[in-house]
Write an enzyme that holds these catalytic residues in place. Sequence first.
Site, PDB file in Angstrom:
ATOM      1  N   SER A  61       0.791  -1.236   0.000  1.00 12.70           N
ATOM      2  CA  SER A  61       0.000   0.000   0.000  1.00 12.70           C
ATOM      3  C   SER A  61       0.821   1.283   0.000  1.00 12.70           C
ATOM      4  O   SER A  61       0.260   2.357  -0.189  1.00 12.70           O
ATOM      5  CB  SER A  61      -0.938   0.022   1.201  1.00 12.70           C
ATOM      6  OG  SER A  61      -2.057  -0.773   0.919  1.00 12.70           O
ATOM      7  N   LYS A  64       0.357   3.392  -2.928  1.00 15.50           N
ATOM      8  CA  LYS A  64      -0.818   4.259  -3.093  1.00 15.50           C
ATOM      9  C   LYS A  64      -0.444   5.738  -3.040  1.00 15.50           C
ATOM     10  O   LYS A  64      -1.142   6.577  -3.596  1.00 15.50           O
ATOM     11  CB  LYS A  64      -1.863   3.904  -2.031  1.00 15.50           C
ATOM     12  CG  LYS A  64      -2.420   2.484  -2.210  1.00 15.50           C
ATOM     13  CD  LYS A  64      -3.290   2.056  -1.040  1.00 15.50           C
ATOM     14  CE  LYS A  64      -3.770   0.607  -1.193  1.00 15.50           C
ATOM     15  NZ  LYS A  64      -4.456   0.112   0.000  1.00 15.50           N
ATOM     16  N   TYR A 188      -3.870  -2.457 -10.233  1.00 11.23           N
ATOM     17  CA  TYR A 188      -3.764  -2.256  -8.780  1.00 11.23           C
ATOM     18  C   TYR A 188      -2.856  -3.316  -8.130  1.00 11.23           C
ATOM     19  O   TYR A 188      -1.952  -2.989  -7.351  1.00 11.23           O
ATOM     20  CB  TYR A 188      -5.171  -2.285  -8.162  1.00 11.23           C
ATOM     21  CG  TYR A 188      -5.158  -2.320  -6.658  1.00 11.23           C
ATOM     22  CD1 TYR A 188      -4.828  -1.186  -5.908  1.00 11.23           C
ATOM     23  CD2 TYR A 188      -5.450  -3.503  -5.961  1.00 11.23           C
ATOM     24  CE1 TYR A 188      -4.784  -1.237  -4.524  1.00 11.23           C
ATOM     25  CE2 TYR A 188      -5.412  -3.556  -4.577  1.00 11.23           C
ATOM     26  CZ  TYR A 188      -5.076  -2.427  -3.863  1.00 11.23           C
ATOM     27  OH  TYR A 188      -5.028  -2.470  -2.494  1.00 11.23           O
ATOM     28  N   TYR A 240      -4.453   3.460   7.975  1.00  8.81           N
ATOM     29  CA  TYR A 240      -5.819   2.932   8.148  1.00  8.81           C
ATOM     30  C   TYR A 240      -6.386   3.370   9.496  1.00  8.81           C
ATOM     31  O   TYR A 240      -6.208   4.514   9.896  1.00  8.81           O
ATOM     32  CB  TYR A 240      -5.835   1.408   7.995  1.00  8.81           C
ATOM     33  CG  TYR A 240      -5.082   0.958   6.765  1.00  8.81           C
ATOM     34  CD1 TYR A 240      -5.521   1.356   5.497  1.00  8.81           C
ATOM     35  CD2 TYR A 240      -3.938   0.181   6.857  1.00  8.81           C
ATOM     36  CE1 TYR A 240      -4.837   0.966   4.370  1.00  8.81           C
ATOM     37  CE2 TYR A 240      -3.255  -0.212   5.722  1.00  8.81           C
ATOM     38  CZ  TYR A 240      -3.701   0.190   4.494  1.00  8.81           C
ATOM     39  OH  TYR A 240      -3.024  -0.189   3.379  1.00  8.81           O
ATOM     40  N   VAL A 258       1.121  -3.815   3.779  1.00  6.59           N
ATOM     41  CA  VAL A 258       1.068  -5.114   4.460  1.00  6.59           C
ATOM     42  C   VAL A 258       2.312  -5.979   4.211  1.00  6.59           C
ATOM     43  O   VAL A 258       2.449  -7.037   4.805  1.00  6.59           O
ATOM     44  CB  VAL A 258      -0.208  -5.939   4.125  1.00  6.59           C
ATOM     45  CG1 VAL A 258      -1.442  -5.291   4.708  1.00  6.59           C
ATOM     46  CG2 VAL A 258      -0.335  -6.178   2.645  1.00  6.59           C
TER      47      VAL A 258
HETATM   48  N1  GLU Z   1      -2.388  -5.207  -2.074  1.00  7.12           N
HETATM   49  C1  GLU Z   1      -2.922  -5.188  -0.723  1.00  7.12           C
HETATM   50  C2  GLU Z   1      -4.408  -5.456  -0.788  1.00  7.12           C
HETATM   51  O1  GLU Z   1      -5.013  -5.075  -1.757  1.00  7.12           O
HETATM   52  C3  GLU Z   1      -2.618  -3.850  -0.118  1.00  7.12           C
HETATM   53  C4  GLU Z   1      -2.994  -3.755   1.337  1.00  7.12           C
HETATM   54  C5  GLU Z   1      -1.990  -3.032   2.185  1.00  7.12           C
HETATM   55  O2  GLU Z   1      -0.813  -2.963   1.911  1.00  7.12           O
HETATM   56  O3  GLU Z   1      -2.411  -2.514   3.232  1.00  7.12           O
HETATM   57  O4  GLU Z   1      -4.983  -6.032   0.093  1.00  7.12           O
END
Ligand code: GLU
Length: 304
Positions: A61, A64, A188, A240, A258
């Site tokens: 993430s 992002k 994505y 988050y 993650v």
């Molecule tokens: N590619 C992971 C997902 O879509 C990203 C989640 C993350 O890094 O928090 O669940």
Amino acid sequence: MQDIVNEIAEQIKAETDRGKVADYIPQLAAIDPNQFGISIALPTGEVFSAGDAKTLFSIQSISKVFSLTVALGKMGDAIWANVGREPSGDPFNSIIQLEHEHGIPRNPFINAGAIAVVDAIMMGHEPKETLAEILRFVRFIANDDTIAIDEKVALSELATGHRNSSLAHFMASCGRMKHSIEKVLGVYYHQCSISMDCVQLAKSGLFLVSGGVNESTGQRVISEQRARRINSLMMMCGHYDGSGEFAYRVGLPGKSGVGGGILAIAPGIASIAVWSPGLDRIGNSKLGTKALDMLVKRTSWSVF
Ligand code: GLU
């Protein structure tokens, strides 16, 4: 600075409660949780590293932040018609808020928000082109053409991505997806599967340290105002439903993934990457957060 990162790496290596690696993505479940890396990149171009700072990991993430920056470059503030700018207070893959808010994700850093950002930047192009654009951008900001995507991780996510498919389908049911869900999710998953080490990741954040300019290369990446705004989003939404706790403990704009990485920005001072694959209950790197906590205690780099 080198003494500080050495000490942090030594202390973190000795920790026994290392969190739990993300196992909902099979490729990530196999990663050894006993690893830890830290790199601090300064605008001068100097980088101070310790531990497993040269080991590649999945940035997940953290990507992002980069896709949002690409989106802002392509369409400016129009992106905010697709996605909000408020903390979610929900898990990274929550579907609840989407229903309440008619398919508009709360912010670009939760999964639904990042999927909406990809949909916005595709602009009718094929997934390959959009992905190439994101990867080009990441290589540019890190000043490193060797950065690549781990195809195995992307395929592993694709094979198990029911939750992300649900988020995308829900947004589509609200009439909010312009491209095929398959194509958007393909981009994505691949952007999340970019592999970087701590040195590369720390360097990639330098443009957010110095008002949009990567001083180590002399290149302006984005405007000063945009850099400020991305930092504020990272502060409010980068972890988050653990964003408040991260601001409380560390006090720096940051984005977790993650894969166990965290990119943190000390505005005007440094870009910091930490990596420890074990996650806390919320899905943020347990010892990565601890290392940043230790760092700000030693340096007083908190923005507060
Ligand atoms: N590619 C992971 C997902 O879509 C990203 C989640 C993350 O890094 O928090 O669940």
